[in-house]
Structure formats: C-alpha cells, structure tokens
Write a protein that holds these residues in place. Structure first.
Motif, PDB file in Angstrom:
ATOM      1  N   GLU A  64       0.823  -1.211   0.000  1.00 47.81           N
ATOM      2  CA  GLU A  64       0.000   0.000   0.000  1.00 47.81           C
ATOM      3  C   GLU A  64       0.855   1.258   0.000  1.00 47.81           C
ATOM      4  O   GLU A  64       0.416   2.319  -0.374  1.00 47.81           O
TER       5      GLU A  64
ATOM      6  N   GLU B  80     -12.320  10.636   1.219  1.00 49.12           N
ATOM      7  CA  GLU B  80     -11.329  10.163   2.180  1.00 49.12           C
ATOM      8  C   GLU B  80      -9.900  10.579   1.829  1.00 49.12           C
ATOM      9  O   GLU B  80      -8.983  10.401   2.628  1.00 49.12           O
TER      10      GLU B  80
ATOM     11  N   GLY C  24      -2.686  -3.041  12.548  1.00 52.10           N
ATOM     12  CA  GLY C  24      -4.079  -2.704  12.254  1.00 52.10           C
ATOM     13  C   GLY C  24      -4.722  -2.191  13.526  1.00 52.10           C
ATOM     14  O   GLY C  24      -4.101  -2.160  14.586  1.00 52.10           O
TER      15      GLY C  24
ATOM     16  N   THR D  16      -1.244   1.149  13.810  1.00 52.35           N
ATOM     17  CA  THR D  16      -1.142   1.348  12.364  1.00 52.35           C
ATOM     18  C   THR D  16       0.300   1.563  11.945  1.00 52.35           C
ATOM     19  O   THR D  16       1.100   2.134  12.676  1.00 52.35           O
TER      20      THR D  16
ATOM     21  N   ARG E  90      -5.665   4.661   4.256  1.00 52.14           N
ATOM     22  CA  ARG E  90      -6.800   3.875   3.804  1.00 52.14           C
ATOM     23  C   ARG E  90      -7.916   4.052   4.821  1.00 52.14           C
ATOM     24  O   ARG E  90      -7.714   3.848   6.020  1.00 52.14           O
TER      25      ARG E  90
ATOM     26  N   GLU F 242     -10.864   3.219   7.078  1.00 56.09           N
ATOM     27  CA  GLU F 242     -11.484   2.015   7.626  1.00 56.09           C
ATOM     28  C   GLU F 242     -12.603   2.442   8.551  1.00 56.09           C
ATOM     29  O   GLU F 242     -12.347   3.106   9.558  1.00 56.09           O
TER      30      GLU F 242
ATOM     31  N   ASN G 124     -14.356   0.665  10.677  1.00 61.33           N
ATOM     32  CA  ASN G 124     -14.226   0.034  11.996  1.00 61.33           C
ATOM     33  C   ASN G 124     -12.891  -0.681  12.074  1.00 61.33           C
ATOM     34  O   ASN G 124     -12.829  -1.898  11.892  1.00 61.33           O
ATOM     35  N   PRO G 125     -11.828   0.051  12.377  1.00 60.87           N
ATOM     36  CA  PRO G 125     -10.488  -0.563  12.290  1.00 60.87           C
ATOM     37  C   PRO G 125     -10.326  -1.845  13.117  1.00 60.87           C
ATOM     38  O   PRO G 125      -9.677  -2.775  12.674  1.00 60.87           O
TER      39      PRO G 125
ATOM     40  N   GLY H 154     -11.467  -4.568  11.133  1.00 65.36           N
ATOM     41  CA  GLY H 154     -10.989  -4.512   9.746  1.00 65.36           C
ATOM     42  C   GLY H 154      -9.794  -5.398   9.481  1.00 65.36           C
ATOM     43  O   GLY H 154      -9.673  -6.498  10.022  1.00 65.36           O
ATOM     44  N   LEU H 155      -8.909  -4.864   8.637  1.00 69.15           N
ATOM     45  CA  LEU H 155      -7.753  -5.640   8.183  1.00 69.15           C
ATOM     46  C   LEU H 155      -6.680  -5.595   9.269  1.00 69.15           C
ATOM     47  O   LEU H 155      -5.781  -4.773   9.216  1.00 69.15           O
ATOM     48  N   ARG H 156      -6.809  -6.482  10.237  1.00 69.42           N
ATOM     49  CA  ARG H 156      -5.903  -6.468  11.388  1.00 69.42           C
ATOM     50  C   ARG H 156      -5.272  -7.848  11.559  1.00 69.42           C
ATOM     51  O   ARG H 156      -5.848  -8.848  11.153  1.00 69.42           O
TER      52      ARG H 156
ATOM     53  N   TYR I 212      -4.327  -8.949   7.992  1.00 66.24           N
ATOM     54  CA  TYR I 212      -3.375  -8.045   7.345  1.00 66.24           C
ATOM     55  C   TYR I 212      -2.201  -8.844   6.770  1.00 66.24           C
ATOM     56  O   TYR I 212      -1.778  -8.635   5.633  1.00 66.24           O
TER      57      TYR I 212
END
Ligand code: PEP
Ligand code: MG
Length: 576
Positions: free
Chosen positions: A72, A129, A343, A347, A354, A356, A358-359, A362-364, A368
């Motif tokens: 990313e 965003e 995540g 972070t 990016r 998110e 609901n971190p 999310g991608l945690r 991730y």
C-alpha cells in the motif's frame, strides 16, 4: 490552588513532573507573527521542509519498489507526492505567510483545514477520504518544521521529569517516549487494555487516561503528580503534597522490592502443581525486565512493535537480529513469537491513508498478514532463521477461520522451502500455535485444535469482541468486564477443551497479570500465564497461596453462573 482529577489508572507508580502539552497529530501548532525582516527566512523554512519531505517520500517510494515496505505504501506515497506538488497546498501556504506574516506551520495547518473542508463536501466516498492524504502530508511537513522528534522537551535539570498531557496517544507515540525521559503521561481518552496502556506498563511509565478535558485544565510547565495506581492526578500541588507523594513512591518501591525475594522460587501451588509464569515483551529492550524476575520464558513477543512508528519496515535481517537476540538470551526457555498484529490502533505509518470504518473489525493481525504475503513471508523467514538459536514457537494472532490457519501454514512451508533451497539452517519442527481472541474461535475450537500445536487466549481482544466494546474507548470502559459470564464461559471452555485434547493453553491478555484473577484462572485449569514482567512476582505470590484441589470445584460453579454480580461476589470470596 491545587486540584485533583480522577481518571482510569492504567500504569502503576507515581510520577512527579512538569506538564508538557502535546497533540497526537502534532498539528496543534503555535501561531506567531513573523516580522517583515524575517519573512524571507520563514519562506525558506517552508521550502526546506518541502524539500525534506520530498526526499523522504522519494526514499519511501524506492523502498516500496524494492519490496521493502508493504504494497500500500507505493500508492500512498504517490498521492502524498501529488499533494505536495499541488499549488493549492504549498503555494497557498506561502501566500498566507506573506499576507498574514505568520509562521510556516500555522499557514500550512490553516490551508490544510481549508482543503479538508472542501474534501468533506465531495460525494464520492473514495475522493472524500483523500483528505487523509492532505492531513498526512501536512503532518510530515509540520514534523520537519518542528524538528521532530525534538518536540518533546529535553531532560530537565531540576531532577523532575516531564509529564506528557495529550488528548490521545497512539502506541507509536508512546514508544517514542523511551528516549525522552518522560516521567508519566495523562490523556483525555483511552482505556486500560488499549495498546497505549500496555506500552506504558512495559516502559514502566505511570499513566492515567480518560481524564476528558485535562488539556484545557493545565498549563505548559505546571507541576503535576500522577498516581497511576489509583487513577489520581493532582494539578499544581504544594510542597507538602509533593513530599507526601515522594514518600508514597518510596513505600511502593519498597513493597515491590520485597517481592524480589520470590525471584528464584518456583511457582508451585500448595498442592504441588507447577505453574509457568511467562513474560510478554515487545522486543529485545525488555530482556532486562524479564531477567530481573527470572521469567520461565516468553509467552508473547508482540512483534508489531518492531514495525510501527517508523517509515520503512524492518527487513529480514533486522527482524532476524531481534528474534535471535531474544532466543539466545532465553537460553533454551520457550519463546513464543507472535507474527505481527498490525491494524486497529497499531497502524503502520502511511497505511492510515486507507479509510477504515471500523479498524478493530478490519484488516488487522492475520488478516493483514495474509493480505500482504510478501511482508508476512519476510517475517516467517526471519523467524525460521532465528529458530536455531533457541526454543521458538510461532503464534498467529486473531484467528477466526480455518482457512486463515491453512494459508498461514502454507506460507510457513513456503518460507521453509526457500530456506532449504538456500541451504539456510532452521528448526524443521517449530511449533505453530494461534491466539484465541475472537469469540468465533473460542466457540469452534475443534478446527484450531486439529491444526495447531498450542493456543493462547488473548483476553484483551476476547473481551472487546465478546462484549462489543472498543478496548481503547474510555466512554465504554465501564462495560469492559472480564467477569462477564459470557467471557468466563469462553475462557473456561477453551482451557478445558485444551486439557481434554492435550493441547497446551496459556493466557497472554492483561487478565493473566492481574492478581484479582489468578485464583479464578488457576481454578479453571490454567497452568501457563503470560504477562508483563513487572507483574510476574505478584502473580507468583498468588500461585504460592493457591490450593487447586479446593479451587477447581468452586470455579466450576462460578463458570456456570449467569448473573454478573453473583460472579463478582464469588470471585472476591475466592481471593478471601
Ligand atoms: C490480547 O488481545 O489479549 C492480546 C494479548 O493481544 P494484544 O493485546 O496485543 O491485542
Ligand atoms: Mg489481541
């Protein structure tokens, strides 16, 4: 007149020091007038900061192209470069400096706020965003202008430390305190099991969070006392109060040092059961604390702390060195290293670009890692390479699905195949375990037990996800209850299933290091506790008093209760 504030005690101890107000985003900058004769210099300051940030971004882009950072990064670097080149940002800030005769950082933040407002009007959610990219590029510029990390004050001469007062602090901000003689911190928001609180405990910095408006109530340099054990903050104490707290601090230190006599005693219950007391660490820096209490090993090495708070990721060699240092130093004791759990609040720099919603959902963690297989593989290779230096166990965080385990195991096999092909030695039989910290995992243990070699219960997240409350949000912290009957059923059920199937189970969440829960967990059948090293001797004291034969039937009755107040009373009776 001195006054007292009450918040949530998250890291024990007493700190006495002078206030330093910081803003998490570092964007709460001073506004000052620049005299006409210094205007050219101020414009040059801005140009130099832009050039420095350009250099940083070019470096990041090169690292991304070489695959040294997560994928990313390349995309966000491009966006930030575009923002930096956009006349609407830097040129407009230059105009503000000239017209308003203001300082560069203030001009930048003004222009940023103006642009953010415009972005907020955009209907397309993706474009809307992108305001995050503007904020991040301005953050970079402001950091340079403020001479980061010099924005934390230098060591004071009066022997008192600095107490950071902030609205909020990320775990990365808190790690940054290590090198700045910070005596303690207080924040408006936050929760006791947030990662920021965990880092504070690991750095042994007293901290109180959830103070709501403390930033508005104190002034830079004002004297402050934090009682991180009771959650009390005293603003502007007089000499008498300071003396009283100095005394209390000495008493607390004495109490702690008394526990030191237990350092070499085996943690054995009254009925002769041996209990493992392991340490949670964030890196080789914690080895001293672990040795000081003679921990039985490492039950959780949170490797994400090697990754956060920096612009480039640690490469394979840097990671290998950190894992090797820990394994070697533990000389054959078990070392459980968890693959990176980034995540949510942990972070990576730039990835916050990016959006998110609901971190925490999310991608945690493993999600991730599987989305970034290259980065995951680098870590797995480093871990396997280090495995020859001790008794390594690899642990995968936040598992909920069988396919997450299967994919992780495939990547571990791939890392092994690569190392074999390169003739690099590693331990072929490194055990791979997983964390039980999502209720779905605790309720479907069979698929974990079939695939993994050990389990570790992460009570911090298990409680967060079972009770649907954000562990870092002080507004719901009163609902964060380890003794909720649903939580106890999940923890007890996991420990019992482990015993039934011969699968080792530990607890590595904050519950394991809290003496209020030791007898309860022992009664559930837990034999491995992993916690911050500073808690080990206190927990050992509890273990030495425990009679498992007597505890087990009482705890079985507690697990069956479905009324919170009854559970609480029964647990208090256990402790006696
Ligand atoms: C937990 O969730 O309990 C845990 C040990 O992991 P972390 O606190 O790092 O999320
Ligand atoms: Mg967790």
């Amino acid at each position: 007149m001195p006054f007292t504030l009450h918040g949530l005690p998250v890291s024990q101890g007493i700190a006495i020091g002078h206030v330093h107000l910081v803003s998490h985003a570092m964007l709460e900058v001073n506004h000052y007038h620049v005299p006409a004769r210094h205007l050219t210099e101020e414009l040059e300051r801005l140009d130099q900061a832009v050039a420095t940030v350009q250099g940083e971004l070019v470096g990041l882009k090169a690292a991304a192209t070489l695959g040294q950072t997560h994928s990313e990064v390349g995309a966000f670097v491009d966006l930030q470069m575009m923002m930096l080149a956009d006349p609407l940002l830097v040129e407009a800030a230059r105009e503000l400096i000239k017209v308003r005769r203001c300082n560069a950082e203030w001009a930048l933040v003004q222009q940023m706020e103006h642009l953010v407002e415009q972005f907020e009007q955009i209907e397309d959610p993706y474009l809307r965003e992108r305001k995050a990219d503007v904020v991040q590029v301005v953050e970079r510029l402001v950091k340079v202008l403020l001479g980061h990390p010099g924005h934390l004050p230098p060591k004071r001469r009066d022997g008192l430390g600095t107490i950071v007062v902030a609205h909020d602090l990320s775990p990365a901000d808190t790690i940054g305190f290590r090198d700045h003689n910070i005596a303690g911190f207080v924040t408006d928001v936050g929760g006791p099991t947030s990662h920021t609180a965990i880092v504070a405990r690991s750095l042994r910095i007293p901290a109180v969070v959830g103070l709501h408006h403390i930033r508005q109530l104190v002034e830079e340099d004002e004297l402050l006392i934090i009682d991180g054990t009771r959650g009390v903050v005293i603003v502007g104490p007089d000499e008498r109060i300071v003396e009283e707290y100095r005394l209390r601090r000495t008493e607390l230190e004495l109490e702690r040092s008394k526990l030191n006599r237990l350092k070499d005693t085996r943690a054995t219950t009254l009925d002769g059961e041996s209990i493992s007391l392991l340490a949670n660490i964030e890196g080789p820096k914690d080895l001293g604390a672990l040795k000081a209490v003679n921990a039985d090993g490492v039950g959780l090495f949170r490797t994400e702390f090697l990754f956060i708070g920096r612009d480039t990721l640690p490469d394979e060699d840097e990671q290998y060195e950190a894992y090797r240092a820990v394994l070697k130093s533990l000389s054959g004791k078990p070392v459980t290293i968890r693959t990176f759990d980034v995540g949510a609040d942990k972070t990576l720099n730039g990835v916050g670009a990016r959006f998110e919603p609901n971190p925490a959902l999310g991608l945690r963690a493993v999600r991730y890692s599987l989305a970034e297989p290259k980065m995951f593989l680098t870590q797995l290779r480093a871990l396997l390479r280090a495995s020859v230096h001790g008794q390594l166990r690899i642990m995968i965080p936040m598992l909920a699905h069988a396919h997450e385990i299967d994919q992780s195991l495939i990547l571990i096999e791939k890392a092994k195949a690569e190392l074999r092909a390169e003739r690099i030695k590693f331990d072929e039989s490194v055990p791979v375990g997983g964390m039980i910290e999502v209720p779905a995992a605790a309720l479907a243990l069979g698929m974990f037990i079939r695939r993994l070699a050990f389990l570790s219960i992460g009570t911090n997240d298990l409680i967060q996800y079972t009770l649907a409350i954000d562990r870092s949000d002080e507004a719901v912290v009163h609902l964060y209850d380890p003794l909720h009957p649903a939580v106890l059923k999940l923890i007890g059920g996991t420990i019992q299933a482990g015993a039934r199937f011969g699968m080792p189970v530990s607890v590595c969440g904050e519950m394991a290091g809290d003496p209020a829960y030791t007898l309860l967990l022992l009664g559930m059948g837990l034999r491995q506790f992993s916690m911050h090293p500073a808690n080990i001797l206190e927990i050992k004291q509890q273990v030495l008093r425990a009679d498992l034969g007597e505890l087990a039937p009482r705890v079985q009755r507690i697990i069956k209760m479905d009324e919170q107040s009854k559970v609480r009373e029964a647990v208090l009776r256990l402790v006696g």
